[in-house]
Structure formats: C-alpha cells, structure tokens
Design a protein around this motif. Structure first.
Motif, PDB file in Angstrom:
ATOM      1  N   TRP A  19      -4.877   4.053   9.333  1.00 28.85           N
ATOM      2  CA  TRP A  19      -4.597   2.694   9.050  1.00 28.85           C
ATOM      3  C   TRP A  19      -4.635   1.583   9.968  1.00 28.85           C
ATOM      4  N   VAL A  20      -3.884   1.814  11.063  1.00 27.44           N
ATOM      5  CA  VAL A  20      -3.799   0.521  12.133  1.00 27.44           C
ATOM      6  C   VAL A  20      -5.119   0.454  12.963  1.00 27.44           C
ATOM      7  N   GLU A  21      -5.823   1.680  12.954  1.00 30.77           N
ATOM      8  CA  GLU A  21      -7.082   1.325  13.781  1.00 30.77           C
ATOM      9  C   GLU A  21      -8.131   0.759  13.031  1.00 30.77           C
ATOM     10  N   PHE A  29       0.861  -1.140  -0.040  1.00 30.32           N
ATOM     11  CA  PHE A  29      -0.121   0.026  -0.043  1.00 30.32           C
ATOM     12  C   PHE A  29       0.857   1.177  -0.036  1.00 30.32           C
ATOM     13  N   LYS A  30       0.664   2.198  -0.979  1.00 28.42           N
ATOM     14  CA  LYS A  30       1.444   3.242  -1.204  1.00 28.42           C
ATOM     15  C   LYS A  30       0.899   4.424  -0.306  1.00 28.42           C
ATOM     16  N   LYS A  31       1.559   4.610   0.811  1.00 24.86           N
ATOM     17  CA  LYS A  31       1.256   5.578   1.807  1.00 24.86           C
ATOM     18  C   LYS A  31       2.268   6.062   2.483  1.00 24.86           C
ATOM     19  N   ASP A  32       2.211   7.492   2.887  1.00 28.00           N
ATOM     20  CA  ASP A  32       3.353   7.955   3.729  1.00 28.00           C
ATOM     21  C   ASP A  32       3.157   7.632   5.247  1.00 28.00           C
ATOM     22  N   ALA A  33       3.821   6.886   5.816  1.00 27.23           N
ATOM     23  CA  ALA A  33       3.770   6.426   7.161  1.00 27.23           C
ATOM     24  C   ALA A  33       4.172   7.408   7.871  1.00 27.23           C
ATOM     25  N   THR A  34       4.855   8.409   7.577  1.00 27.77           N
ATOM     26  CA  THR A  34       5.000   9.520   8.525  1.00 27.77           C
ATOM     27  C   THR A  34       4.031  10.533   8.889  1.00 27.77           C
ATOM     28  N   ASP A  35       2.889  10.533   8.032  1.00 25.90           N
ATOM     29  CA  ASP A  35       1.859  11.198   8.328  1.00 25.90           C
ATOM     30  C   ASP A  35       1.065  10.486   9.489  1.00 25.90           C
ATOM     31  N   ILE A  36       1.026  11.134  10.520  1.00 30.79           N
ATOM     32  CA  ILE A  36       0.240  10.321  11.962  1.00 30.79           C
ATOM     33  C   ILE A  36      -1.042  10.256  11.649  1.00 30.79           C
ATOM     34  N   ALA A  37      -1.695  11.159  10.826  1.00 33.29           N
ATOM     35  CA  ALA A  37      -3.294  10.739  10.737  1.00 33.29           C
ATOM     36  C   ALA A  37      -3.359   9.605   9.892  1.00 33.29           C
ATOM     37  N   VAL A  38      -2.587   9.384   8.738  1.00 30.43           N
ATOM     38  CA  VAL A  38      -2.774   8.332   7.867  1.00 30.43           C
ATOM     39  C   VAL A  38      -2.509   7.126   8.452  1.00 30.43           C
ATOM     40  N   LEU A  39      -1.352   6.970   9.244  1.00 34.06           N
ATOM     41  CA  LEU A  39      -0.983   5.935   9.851  1.00 34.06           C
ATOM     42  C   LEU A  39      -2.108   5.547  10.852  1.00 34.06           C
ATOM     43  N   GLN A  40      -2.505   6.236  11.717  1.00 35.33           N
ATOM     44  CA  GLN A  40      -3.314   6.152  12.797  1.00 35.33           C
ATOM     45  C   GLN A  40      -4.720   5.668  12.077  1.00 35.33           C
TER      46      GLN A  40
END
Length: 321
Positions: free
Chosen positions: A66-68, A53-64
């Motif tokens: 995704w994992v939730e 999945f091409k995503k910017d994992a340093t973007d906290i909102a995006v990461l949160q």
C-alpha cells in the motif's frame, strides 16, 4: 483554515479509524490535506478529501504494497505493537515512503519521578526495579522499547514520537482504570462505581481526543520536530476526583471512593500494571514543548468539560438508534 504548509499534502493514518484518528484527520482536512485511513472498521467518508480503506495494517505485506503504491507526504502510525520487534520490521517500510512519519508512543512511558512531567522525565523502562513489570508488561514498556529503537538504532531524521495522554471520545470514556465501553456499561446499569482512593487527588492523564488530534496534526511537516518526542496534552491537568465529578454532573454516573484493597475486590475492571504504574502516578503535564513546536496556544483547545458534553451527546444519539 487552509495552511500553505499542509495544502495538497497527502497523509496516511494507519489504524486511524478510532478515537485519535478521527480527530487527527479532521484537523488535517481543516489545514488543507487529503487523508487516507487504513483501518479494520467499516467506515464511509462524506468528504471527497477523506478516504477509508478496510485493510489489516498489521499484515506487513499488505502495508508495504500500500505505501509503496501510494506515496504519502506524511504518515501517522496509530498501531500498537505489543512487541518492539514487530515494529522494527515495519519502520523501514514506512520511513522510506514518506517525508514525515509520526509514531504513537504513550505518556505511560514516564515514571513518577518528575512533576510536572516534561519530555526529559525519567522513563519506567530505565528506572523501574520491578523485573516482572519490565519483562511482561506489553504497553508502556513496549512503547518505550520502540522509542529506544528509534532514537538509538535508526539513522533517519524524518520521524517524530508522540506520547498522548488518555484521549476520550464517544467511543471511550475513561475513569481511573475503567475504559472503552466499561464505563458505558456502568452508566447503563445505574450501579455505583467504586474508585481507588489513592487515585483521588492525583492528576489524571486525560484529555479530549479533539485536543490531542489537533496537536498531533500540527506537528506534521515541520523539520524542527524531526527526531523529537512530544507529550500530547492540552495541559488542563484535572485530577481524577474532578473527572469523576464531571461524569456525575454530565452523565449521572454514581461513584464512591473506596480503599485500594476494596476496589480490587469489587471490580474486574482494572489492569494491575496500568493501576500501579500509571493511575497511581501524578500525571501533571508541562506541555510547553509541544505548544512551541506547533504554535498552538491555550485558546486553541476545548475545555475537558465541553469535550465530555459533546462526546456524551454523540454517544447518546448513537445508542438511541
């Protein structure tokens, strides 16, 4: 071979599109896991149990988000945080959304005061008197600061810290402070590479990425690894001279050992802190702790020479296209 401990477990590799992530994923798949990888690279999977999945994992909102929304049994975080405060914002999100979190630190946190190195060896952050290094270096010191946060300021048990040595693959071939595509450029030009004489007979912190990925994967889901730190190395402990000879034999790399002063004059391919506080240290590793934790033995690892042969062939094929 599928392992009951791993079968049907879901694992997320954050920033896992590169050298270590590729081989960690391969081992997890072999053990029976399904693997999702978040990365910036454009990658396509040929395995139904592996997804990119091409995503910017340093973007906290995006990461949160995704994992939730995608609950995982395990998470391995390959992202490097140049500032420990940035990791402190991410950790609570990850730790509460998985059963086991692995944080990637580095063998570079160790000082040059214990040989061979074990996990309890002194850290540069604790013993260095170089105030500029401590204040400005953004790799070894930032990794150590993240570790300090994890072990001193958090209360969760379900995390593990890993300290990999340098891992080579077709994406990067390291020789002293030449890394990434730097060495490939020298190979292509055919020029002779200067190397600093101080490093010649020192143990290189270098291993095949396949060995490192195997070790990392086999730490997951084992409660006895919780709140522990492990140096990731197959323990082959080649010197930089032995590594240089392999590059010469297998790839035709031309090199010469020169004075440290001459090396610094002849090349821009070095980071001063990496040279002074890592490549000029003896990095012989005692890997007994991680072997005991994973159950792996010497026979489970690929010799560095064989790893170089495989990766250089992949590199040649990719560059012939």
């Amino acid at each position: 071979m599928v392992n009951d401990m791993y079968e049907n477990k879901r694992v997320l590799l954050i920033g896992g599109g590169g050298t270590l992530g590729e081989y960690t994923a391969a081992e997890l798949l072999r053990l029976g896991c399904s693997v999702d990888i978040i990365c910036l690279e454009d990658k396509v999977s040929d395995n139904e149990k592996l997804s990119f999945f091409k995503k910017d994992a340093t973007d906290i909102a995006v990461l949160q988000e995704w994992v939730e929304n995608n609950k995982y049994n395990g998470i391995v975080n390959f992202i490097h945080y140049a500032k420990a405060d940035d990791y402190k914002k991410v950790h609570p999100i990850l730790i509460k959304n998985c059963d086991h979190l692995i944080f990637l630190s580095s063998y570079r946190v160790y000082a040059d005061l214990q040989h061979p190195i074990t996990e309890t060896a002194p850290k540069l952050l604790d013993v260095s008197s170089d105030e500029t290094f401590i204040r400005t270096e953004n790799y070894a010191i930032s990794k150590a600061l993240c570790e300090r946060y994890l072990f001193r300021e958090t209360t969760e048990e379900n995390f593990t810290v890993v300290r990999p040595v340098i891992s080579f693959s077709k994406y990067r071939f390291d020789l002293v402070t030449y890394f990434g595509y730097m060495l490939q450029e020298k190979l292509a030009s055919g020029e002779t590479v200067p190397l600093p004489i101080t490093a010649k007979n020192l143990t290189a912190g270098l291993d095949w990425a396949g060995n490192s990925g195997k070790l990392i994967a086999n730490l997951l889901f084992k409660p006895h690894t919780f709140r522990q730190a492990y140096t990731v190395s197959s323990g082959q402990n080649l010197t930089w001279e032995e590594c240089a000879k392999l590059y010469n034999e297998l790839m035709g790399l031309k090199y010469e050992w020169v004075s440290d002063e001459e090396y610094m004059k002849q090349t821009d391919y070095y980071n001063y802190f990496a040279l002074l506080y890592d490549r000029f240290f003896d990095r012989k590793i005692d890997n007994s702790k991680i072997l005991q934790a994973t159950g792996l033995t010497k026979s489970d690892f690929t010799p560095v020479k064989e790893g170089l042969i495989m990766e250089f062939e992949k590199y040649r094929k990719d560059n012939a296209k």
